[in-house]
Design a protein around this motif. Structure first.
Motif, PDB file in Angstrom:
ATOM      1  N   LEU A   5      51.263  46.480  40.944  1.00 48.64           N
ATOM      2  CA  LEU A   5      51.007  45.478  39.840  1.00 48.64           C
ATOM      3  C   LEU A   5      50.032  44.348  39.859  1.00 48.64           C
ATOM      4  CD1 LEU A   5      51.998  45.455  36.547  1.00 48.64           C
ATOM      5  CD2 LEU A   5      53.533  43.698  37.328  1.00 48.64           C
ATOM      6  N   LEU A   6      48.957  44.677  39.141  1.00 48.10           N
ATOM      7  CA  LEU A   6      47.659  43.972  39.273  1.00 48.10           C
ATOM      8  C   LEU A   6      47.622  42.876  38.214  1.00 48.10           C
ATOM      9  CD1 LEU A   6      45.231  46.102  41.086  1.00 48.10           C
ATOM     10  CD2 LEU A   6      46.869  44.370  42.272  1.00 48.10           C
ATOM     11  N   GLU A   7      48.680  42.359  37.636  1.00 49.19           N
ATOM     12  CA  GLU A   7      48.888  41.388  36.679  1.00 49.19           C
ATOM     13  C   GLU A   7      49.957  40.482  36.750  1.00 49.19           C
ATOM     14  OE1 GLU A   7      48.974  44.059  33.292  1.00 49.19           O
ATOM     15  OE2 GLU A   7      51.119  43.756  33.128  1.00 49.19           O
ATOM     16  N   ALA A   8      50.006  39.514  36.314  1.00 47.18           N
ATOM     17  CA  ALA A   8      51.150  38.436  36.454  1.00 47.18           C
ATOM     18  C   ALA A   8      52.193  39.147  36.103  1.00 47.18           C
ATOM     19  CB  ALA A   8      50.808  36.934  35.773  1.00 47.18           C
ATOM     20  N   VAL A  64      45.298  32.147  29.246  1.00 43.85           N
ATOM     21  CA  VAL A  64      44.227  33.094  29.510  1.00 43.85           C
ATOM     22  C   VAL A  64      44.416  33.397  30.913  1.00 43.85           C
ATOM     23  CG1 VAL A  64      42.873  32.521  27.630  1.00 43.85           C
ATOM     24  CG2 VAL A  64      42.402  31.457  29.727  1.00 43.85           C
ATOM     25  N   PHE A  65      45.167  32.574  31.491  1.00 47.65           N
ATOM     26  CA  PHE A  65      44.965  32.634  33.161  1.00 47.65           C
ATOM     27  C   PHE A  65      45.731  34.020  33.559  1.00 47.65           C
ATOM     28  CE2 PHE A  65      46.948  32.062  37.574  1.00 47.65           C
ATOM     29  CZ  PHE A  65      45.892  31.992  38.312  1.00 47.65           C
ATOM     30  N   ASP A  66      45.194  34.375  34.752  1.00 45.29           N
ATOM     31  CA  ASP A  66      46.003  35.904  35.267  1.00 45.29           C
ATOM     32  C   ASP A  66      45.878  35.687  36.649  1.00 45.29           C
ATOM     33  OD1 ASP A  66      47.240  38.104  35.815  1.00 45.29           O
ATOM     34  OD2 ASP A  66      46.166  39.302  34.177  1.00 45.29           O
ATOM     35  N   CYS A  67      46.806  35.689  37.363  1.00 44.95           N
ATOM     36  CA  CYS A  67      46.866  35.637  38.801  1.00 44.95           C
ATOM     37  C   CYS A  67      46.581  37.310  39.577  1.00 44.95           C
ATOM     38  CB  CYS A  67      48.023  35.062  39.311  1.00 44.95           C
ATOM     39  SG  CYS A  67      49.506  36.117  39.261  1.00 44.95           S
ATOM     40  N   PHE A  68      46.425  38.236  38.720  1.00 46.23           N
ATOM     41  CA  PHE A  68      46.557  39.815  38.961  1.00 46.23           C
ATOM     42  C   PHE A  68      47.627  40.084  40.072  1.00 46.23           C
ATOM     43  CE2 PHE A  68      41.897  38.349  38.023  1.00 46.23           C
ATOM     44  CZ  PHE A  68      41.612  39.326  37.269  1.00 46.23           C
ATOM     45  N   GLY A  69      48.513  39.284  39.886  1.00 42.58           N
ATOM     46  CA  GLY A  69      49.647  39.729  40.817  1.00 42.58           C
ATOM     47  C   GLY A  69      50.039  39.112  42.143  1.00 42.58           C
ATOM     48  N   VAL A  97      44.817  35.036  47.774  1.00 46.72           N
ATOM     49  CA  VAL A  97      45.601  36.294  47.596  1.00 46.72           C
ATOM     50  C   VAL A  97      44.979  36.773  45.843  1.00 46.72           C
ATOM     51  CG1 VAL A  97      47.675  37.744  47.208  1.00 46.72           C
ATOM     52  CG2 VAL A  97      47.399  36.032  48.829  1.00 46.72           C
ATOM     53  N   ARG A  98      44.856  35.771  45.283  1.00 48.41           N
ATOM     54  CA  ARG A  98      44.150  36.252  43.881  1.00 48.41           C
ATOM     55  C   ARG A  98      42.986  36.772  43.926  1.00 48.41           C
ATOM     56  NH1 ARG A  98      40.958  34.008  39.916  1.00 48.41           N
ATOM     57  NH2 ARG A  98      41.739  34.689  37.483  1.00 48.41           N
ATOM     58  N   GLN A  99      41.987  36.141  44.641  1.00 43.52           N
ATOM     59  CA  GLN A  99      40.702  36.920  44.820  1.00 43.52           C
ATOM     60  C   GLN A  99      40.745  38.157  45.276  1.00 43.52           C
ATOM     61  OE1 GLN A  99      37.064  34.203  45.724  1.00 43.52           O
ATOM     62  NE2 GLN A  99      38.947  32.822  46.302  1.00 43.52           N
ATOM     63  N   LEU A 100      41.689  38.144  46.257  1.00 42.68           N
ATOM     64  CA  LEU A 100      41.756  39.706  47.037  1.00 42.68           C
ATOM     65  C   LEU A 100      42.416  40.805  45.896  1.00 42.68           C
ATOM     66  CD1 LEU A 100      42.891  38.815  50.284  1.00 42.68           C
ATOM     67  CD2 LEU A 100      40.885  39.696  49.828  1.00 42.68           C
ATOM     68  N   HIS A 101      43.335  40.204  45.070  1.00 44.88           N
ATOM     69  CA  HIS A 101      43.993  41.122  44.084  1.00 44.88           C
ATOM     70  C   HIS A 101      43.005  41.088  42.873  1.00 44.88           C
ATOM     71  CE1 HIS A 101      48.526  41.459  44.744  1.00 44.88           C
ATOM     72  NE2 HIS A 101      47.818  41.334  45.979  1.00 44.88           N
ATOM     73  N   GLU A 102      41.964  40.383  42.531  1.00 43.98           N
ATOM     74  CA  GLU A 102      41.124  40.594  41.596  1.00 43.98           C
ATOM     75  C   GLU A 102      40.247  41.972  42.008  1.00 43.98           C
ATOM     76  OE1 GLU A 102      38.517  37.421  40.804  1.00 43.98           O
ATOM     77  OE2 GLU A 102      37.738  38.403  38.952  1.00 43.98           O
ATOM     78  N   LEU A 103      39.714  41.672  43.300  1.00 42.05           N
ATOM     79  CA  LEU A 103      38.892  42.941  43.825  1.00 42.05           C
ATOM     80  C   LEU A 103      39.622  44.307  43.686  1.00 42.05           C
ATOM     81  CD1 LEU A 103      37.614  41.536  47.185  1.00 42.05           C
ATOM     82  CD2 LEU A 103      36.258  42.078  45.237  1.00 42.05           C
ATOM     83  N   MET A 104      40.933  44.085  43.919  1.00 39.89           N
ATOM     84  CA  MET A 104      41.863  45.471  43.944  1.00 39.89           C
ATOM     85  C   MET A 104      41.880  45.907  42.510  1.00 39.89           C
ATOM     86  SD  MET A 104      44.843  44.410  46.279  1.00 39.89           S
ATOM     87  CE  MET A 104      45.901  45.553  45.845  1.00 39.89           C
ATOM     88  N   PRO A 236      42.112  41.840  31.187  1.00 40.12           N
ATOM     89  CA  PRO A 236      42.916  41.205  29.872  1.00 40.12           C
ATOM     90  C   PRO A 236      42.877  39.700  29.843  1.00 40.12           C
ATOM     91  CG  PRO A 236      44.442  42.882  31.214  1.00 40.12           C
ATOM     92  CD  PRO A 236      42.859  42.806  31.996  1.00 40.12           C
ATOM     93  N   SER A 237      42.730  39.176  30.853  1.00 36.51           N
ATOM     94  CA  SER A 237      42.350  37.668  30.938  1.00 36.51           C
ATOM     95  C   SER A 237      41.148  37.231  30.193  1.00 36.51           C
ATOM     96  CB  SER A 237      42.470  36.957  32.152  1.00 36.51           C
ATOM     97  OG  SER A 237      41.842  35.739  32.521  1.00 36.51           O
TER      98      SER A 237
END
Ligand code: SF4
Length: 246
Positions: A5-8, A64-69, A97-104, A236-237
């Motif tokens: 899951l790549l969303e919060a 609007v914030f999303d940590c991408f999971g 980890v947020r930046q890595l998940h955003e890349l994912m 989505p963010s």
């Protein structure tokens, strides 16, 4: 790699984004707080006490914030059974980890592009590699060169974008300052808007079909009536931060 899951998923997190970042009182946050200080609205159960009223209470930035999971991954996998009180070092890893998940998330979006099929094997390899990095130990995550990883992945994402936008006009607004720009009804089919600053821009009725909006700042961008069919890398963010049709 299984489906991640790549969303919060806030219910599986210990409220890291409510503690780790600094807030400055503004239109996005009703309060000022220091990095590492818990938001006063965060309860002892790590739940937001005003979750249903964030907009009314002046916390649009939280909406609007999303940590991408990233939050639940750190809470459940990197530091299982702990929280930021017992393991404060987890706070410093949220941005990593947020930046890595955003890349994912970007790689996953690129894998949905049929026109980019010939780079799908490389996209899958990169997705697995970044997922492996994001699952590192705290020490490994702390020492990671995230910008370097982004630079390794970006050419592949750009290639996928080019393939998906082939045959469109493809205007180039990469990184452009378009803050407040009047672009109502503009033909932006296939445009490169990667990293563009579109804060408060008027894009009502614009044609954004297959435009690439990777990392574009869409805060307050008026997208009412815009054609977003096939727009690339719109998170989505980003969408929550823009003005859209009800
Ligand atoms: S207002 Fe709620 S969601 Fe926003 S930081 Fe505070 S506790 Fe977290």
């Amino acid at each position: 790699m299984g489906e991640r899951l790549l969303e919060a998923d806030c219910a599986s997190c210990v409220g890291l984004c409510c503690v780790a970042p600094a807030f400055a009182k503004s239109s996005d946050f009703a309060i000022t707080k220091a990095a590492g200080q818990a938001c006063p609205n965060l309860g002892g159960d790590f739940r937001c006490g005003i979750h249903e009223r964030l907009e009314d209470k002046g916390f649009h930035g939280c909406v609007v914030f999303d940590c991408f999971g990233a939050g639940q991954r750190i809470s459940q996998e990197t530091f299982p059974g702990q929280d930021w009180k017992s393991a404060p070092e987890m706070l410093g890893l949220l941005a990593v980890v947020r930046q890595l998940h955003e890349l994912m998330w970007l790689l996953t979006e690129a894998l949905k592009l049929d026109a980019a099929e010939r780079v799908h094997p490389k996209l899958r390899d990169e997705l697995a590699r970044i997922d492996h990095l994001a699952g590192g130990t705290p020490a490994q995550l702390k020492g990671l060169d995230v910008d370097g990883e982004r630079q390794k992945v970006n050419p592949l994402l750009q290639k996928a974008s080019q393939l998906a936008r082939a045959g469109t006009p493809r205007k180039d607004y990469r990184g452009a300052n378009l803050i407040g720009r009047k672009m109502r009804g503009a033909d932006l089919r296939g445009a490169n808007l990667r990293g563009a600053l579109l804060i408060g821009a008027d894009l009502r009725g614009a044609d954004l079909r297959r435009a690439d909006v990777t990392g574009a700042d869409l805060r307050g961008t008026d997208l009412r009536g815009a054609d977003l069919t096939g727009v690339l890398f719109l998170s989505p963010s980003q969408l929550r931060s823009a003005v859209t049709d009800p």
